[in-house]
Design a protein around this motif. Structure first.
Motif: not given
Ligand SMILES: [Zn+2]
Ligand SMILES: [Zn+2]
Ligand SMILES: [Zn+2]
Ligand SMILES: [Zn+2]
Length: 558
Positions: A552, A528, A549, A526, A533, A531
């Motif tokens: 987000c 962001k 993800c 991800c 993920n 994050c």
């Molecule tokens: Zn994310």
């Protein structure tokens, strides 16, 4: 069995056969594959010609017809009426299985002699220019589509009405240049929208109406580039941008594309996809590595699994109730238990067969209708069928090929006529080097245009009073090929206030498909900040989009 890493015998890359895959292979009774899922997909796709059409006379009644087989192909090709007439039976071509010769060689011989249908469609009144389609009405140049009405130049549309230049729609009406939309009405230039009305240039939005140029919007009205407006402001804006003109559309297209890049994208188009990965997934459960998959369960390595597909693996198009299907092309309409077959509809236990409809227990059969217990188009009693088919299966197992798709040289088509070349482009020399065929027949015309775009009116409303679209030949600004516009298409543009497209239908189709991204997954993180993920995504690492993800992304939804 545990996961196993194998080396693909084709591309030499490592690939994994997961433990659950072995269960499936055992259930359906095939050997595990020796080539990776991508090479398997490429091979299957090289056997299907979806949209490269030629004019040729019917081999039976001599009437001119449209066909996916070019004139130089060495087959008997018949028109729809002759092919589906009751005065012939493909079992007349049946051959006795010779246990001293390889089975596939005998199947190949049969493939060469049984008549083929120019284009394959069924129960489709006034829809001669449709291929791999069924139950359509008044449709023109639509491919891989069922239960539609009044649709033109579309690909993979279902239960839709009044569409031009659309792909991958389900229950969409009166729309233009729409991709991956469900339950929508009156959209133009939209993608990934669900339950929406009366809007243009929309991406990945839900339950809106009267909006323009929005991304990830939920349940709004009168939004322009994701900013709410009053009804009056919205109407004034729509009037000013002149979407009835070529330059108006181009300007907005550019602005919208820039706007899209400013908004984060979700890693994949997955909606109600329980334990599923791939792209363009809706209402699916346990579907892995699936692309364009809806109402499906327990499918893997599938492209187009849909409308109640269950337990399907390595399939290109399996739906309208399809179960336990392996390594096939176009298995559909109440069908189950197929291995390495193509275009077998409403059939069960159809292995290494093609174009068989309403058949059960067929092996190496072509073009049969309502037949049971046949091998190489020859009918047997149940007992004899079981004895001979067992012998064939055992021999193919000994050779290690039971379950494999056909070898590429058995395809009726040149690689460049098939969607394999869209997903896995090859140059002629490379394709031939790898054993594929290549088709050199020229299609279409050049420089025959009657329209010069330079002085052609910008708006469909400014055409001369005596303009007769059916008399005009247009030229594609992209590939320079000529194309025509049929009267129903023209009426649609007029009704929808759309400028006459300056690209040919093929280039329009290619552009839409390119925007969908490849049927391929990359493991990424991800984007962001903060994050951690990770996910499987069709956005390659070098793509310009910002990829989030699920969690987000949901925070960014308007
Ligand atoms: Zn994310
Ligand atoms: Zn491979
Ligand atoms: Zn005919
Ligand atoms: Zn073109």
């Amino acid at each position: 069995m545990e996961n196993q890493i194998k080396v693909c015998q084709n591309c030499k890359k490592d690939f994994v056969i997961e433990s659950e895959d072995f269960n499936f292979y055992e259930k359906i009774g095939v050997l595990p594959p020796k080539i990776c899922s991508e090479c398997r997909a490429q091979l299957r796709l090289s056997f299907r010609n979806e949209r490269v059409f030629y004019k040729r006379p019917c081999g039976k009644c001599s009437k001119d017809m449209v066909s996916m087989y070019s004139l130089n192909k060495p087959y008997k090709v018949w028109c729809y009426d002759c092919y589906f007439a009751d005065d012939w039976d493909a079992s007349d071509y049946g051959i006795l299985y010779d246990s001293n010769r390889p089975f596939l060689e005998q199947y190949e011989n049969l493939l060469k002699i049984v008549p083929k249908v120019g284009l394959i469609y069924m129960r489709s009144p006034n829809s001669q220019y449709t291929n791999i389609s069924a139950d359509n009405k008044n449709c023109y140049m639509i491919v891989e589509s069922s239960n539609n009405e009044n649709c033109i130049n579309c690909y993979w549309i279902q239960v839709s009405k009044d569409l031009v230049d659309c792909s991958f729609t389900n229950k969409v009406e009166l729309s233009y240049e729409v991709d991956d939309c469900y339950d929508c009405h009156n959209l133009k230039y939209a993608k990934g929208c669900h339950s929406c009305l009366d809007s243009s240039f929309m991406l990945d939005c839900r339950n809106y109406n009267d909006c323009f140029g929005c991304v990830s919007l939920r349940g709004q009205k009168y939004n322009i580039f994701n900013i709410p407006h009053t009804k009056e402001e919205y109407e004034k804006f729509i009037k000013e941008i002149k979407l009835d003109t070529t330059s108006g559309v181009e300007k907005m297209q550019k602005q919208f594309e820039e706007f899209i890049l400013k908004n984060p994208r979700k890693y994949a188009e997955i909606i109600q996809g329980v334990n599923s990965n791939g792209n363009y997934i809706k209402s699916a459960r346990n579907c892995n590595n699936c692309f364009h998959c809806y109402d499906s369960e327990d499918c893997k390595y599938g492209v187009h699994t849909w409308r109640n597909a269950k337990d399907c693996m390595d399939v290109d198009t399996a739906g309208r109730n399809a179960e336990l299907i392996y390594n096939t092309i176009n298995a559909g309409i109440d069908t189950s238990r197929q291995i390495a077959s193509s275009v077998c509809w409403s059939s069960t236990y159809a292995n290494y067969s093609s174009y068989c409809f309403n058949c059960n227990h067929v092996l190496g059969c072509i073009g049969l209708r309502k037949k049971d217990y046949c091998i190489l188009n020859k009918k047997y009693d149940k007992e004899t069928y079981e004895k001979i088919s067992k012998e064939i299966i055992n021999k193919m197992k000994e050779e290690g090929i039971w379950g494999d798709f056909l070898p590429n040289y058995m395809s009726a088509f040149g690689y460049n006529e098939t969607p394999a070349n869209e997903q896995f482009p090859l140059k002629k020399e490379d394709a031939i080097l790898r054993g594929y065929k290549w088709e050199d027949t020229e299609r279409g015309t050049y420089k025959k245009e009657t329209i010069i775009w330079d002085n052609f009116p910008e708006s469909i409303n400014d055409l001369p009073k005596d303009f007769n679209v059916t008399k005009e030949v247009f030229v594609c600004l992209n590939c320079e090929k000529n194309y025509r516009i049929i009267i129903d298409e023209f009426s649609f543009y007029k009704r929808m206030q759309i400028p006459i497209p300056r690209n040919c239908p093929e280039c329009r189709h290619a552009k839409r498909l390119e925007k969908r991204g490849p049927n391929k997954l990359w493991h990424r993180k991800c984007m962001k900040e903060g994050c951690q993920n990770e996910f499987e995504t069709s956005y390659a690492p070098d793509r310009p989009e910002v990829i989030y993800c699920e969690r987000c992304y949901q925070q960014e939804v308007y």
